[in-house]
Scaffold this active site. Sequence first.
Site, short mmCIF file in Angstrom:
data_model
loop_
_atom_site.label_atom_id
_atom_site.label_comp_id
_atom_site.label_asym_id
_atom_site.label_seq_id
_atom_site.Cartn_x
_atom_site.Cartn_y
_atom_site.Cartn_z
N TRP A 1 0.82 -1.22 0.00
CA TRP A 1 0.00 0.00 0.00
C TRP A 1 0.85 1.25 0.00
O TRP A 1 0.51 2.24 -0.66
CB TRP A 1 -1.02 -0.04 1.14
CG TRP A 1 -2.02 -1.11 0.87
CD1 TRP A 1 -2.12 -2.32 1.48
CD2 TRP A 1 -2.99 -1.12 -0.19
NE1 TRP A 1 -3.10 -3.08 0.89
CE2 TRP A 1 -3.66 -2.37 -0.13
CE3 TRP A 1 -3.39 -0.22 -1.18
CZ2 TRP A 1 -4.68 -2.73 -1.02
CZ3 TRP A 1 -4.40 -0.56 -2.06
CH2 TRP A 1 -5.03 -1.80 -1.98
N ASP B 1 -1.70 6.73 6.15
CA ASP B 1 -2.78 5.87 5.66
C ASP B 1 -3.11 4.90 6.78
O ASP B 1 -2.30 4.05 7.14
CB ASP B 1 -2.29 5.13 4.40
CG ASP B 1 -3.31 4.11 3.89
OD1 ASP B 1 -4.38 3.96 4.49
OD2 ASP B 1 -3.00 3.46 2.86
N LYS C 1 -12.88 -1.49 6.32
CA LYS C 1 -12.27 -2.52 7.18
C LYS C 1 -12.80 -2.40 8.60
O LYS C 1 -13.44 -3.31 9.10
CB LYS C 1 -10.75 -2.41 7.13
CG LYS C 1 -10.23 -2.71 5.72
CD LYS C 1 -8.93 -2.04 5.44
CE LYS C 1 -8.64 -1.97 3.96
NZ LYS C 1 -8.66 -3.25 3.27
N1 PMP Z 1 -4.48 1.55 1.95
C1 PMP Z 1 -4.55 0.39 2.63
C2 PMP Z 1 -3.62 0.20 3.80
C3 PMP Z 1 -5.46 -0.59 2.25
O1 PMP Z 1 -5.52 -1.73 2.92
C4 PMP Z 1 -6.32 -0.36 1.16
C5 PMP Z 1 -7.36 -1.35 0.73
N2 PMP Z 1 -7.14 -2.65 0.99
C6 PMP Z 1 -6.21 0.84 0.47
C7 PMP Z 1 -5.29 1.79 0.89
C8 PMP Z 1 -7.07 1.15 -0.72
O2 PMP Z 1 -8.35 1.38 -0.29
P1 PMP Z 1 -9.59 1.57 -1.30
O3 PMP Z 1 -9.82 0.22 -1.91
O4 PMP Z 1 -10.67 2.04 -0.41
O5 PMP Z 1 -9.19 2.56 -2.31
#
Ligand code: PMP
Length: 360
Positions: free
Chosen positions: A103, A173, A197
């Site tokens: 991420w 994040d 989540k």
């Molecule tokens: N950052 C992290 C740490 C994530 O786990 C995720 C999704 N699994 C995201 C960003 C992306 O999120 P979204 O699918 O809501 O764009």
Amino acid sequence: MAFRAHNFNAGPAALPLEVLEKAQSELTNFADSGMSVIEMSHRGKEFDDVNNQTNAKVRELMGISDDYEVLFMPGGASMQFCLIPMNFIREGKSADFINTGAWATKAIKEASVYKNVNVLWDNKDENYIKCPKASEIKVNPDAEYLHICQNETIGGIKYAELPECGDVPLIADMSSCIMSEVIDVNKYAMIYAGAQKNIGPSGLALCIIRKDLLERDPGNINNFFKYTTHAKNASMFNTPNTWAIYILGLVCDHLKNNGGIAAMEKVNKEKAKMVYDVIDSSDFWRSPVAVENRSIMNIVWRLPNEELQKKFVAESKANNMIGLKGHRSVGGLRASIYNAVPKASVEALCQFMKEFEKNN
Ligand code: PMP
């Protein structure tokens, strides 16, 4: 009693049953309006109250001061990967990043499309098994901000200590750890999280932004892409995801009624310890990540071979345990044990693991 799976999905993920039942009970008639919350105008009094109250509930739970805006943004956390550099890296400047995994990598990739980025630390050589110690990070004093991913959902790691940033704004994040542990919001210039989540449905990002950051001029970009646009319009510049904001409000009520984030943290640590204790109990299981960086939300582990891992996933599914397969990019096994995953589900997983080990 509703039939419920032991839900270890990484996201979208388990929500509190109480929240789902409350939403169900008022689905067709919200606040005596004769309408569902998803059928009513976002400009009407009922939804305006939902929006304002949800904002206030998030502030109260996380202890957010008036120095910050709290925004509900469309597009999930991925949209923030794009908007943060667009809004906060000014002409001729750059931002610092730490790369702890999948991420953090995506955030770096999106920022690089428009802007200059400095990656201060990258654990790629070891396959992203740890986060840096504070002493390992020397932030560039001219950086517009430092970006971190506080909990890597796929890699199963989290920071043991935050980097020292001095006056450089810290942006985190927290998609997979928001409201799972007590944090001091004042240490951050911005916190953001996809809701799906720990706190609600997908498609919504919770953004907590210190107001001084909003004074930065992003230059000539579309209004929709400016944080100031959303701040000036109380997250209702365009039609927001009313359902997601409503559910987030119910999740906040649930957290508050159950002791708040401090109580969640205590239970989350207990739940995580139960699984790590089984993993550590024998050589049959192996945790690939540094002990001090073990996530308490996303627990990743391995079995001696691929065949056994497949068998584990199949048999766990047959035992009503969902979502234990590791992310397709890294393989192995993963249990996401967010706030709403009951302790009983974690107990069931641990019991299943012990039996699986005995039989194999
Ligand atoms: N950052 C992290 C740490 C994530 O786990 C995720 C999704 N699994 C995201 C960003 C992306 O999120 P979204 O699918 O809501 O764009």
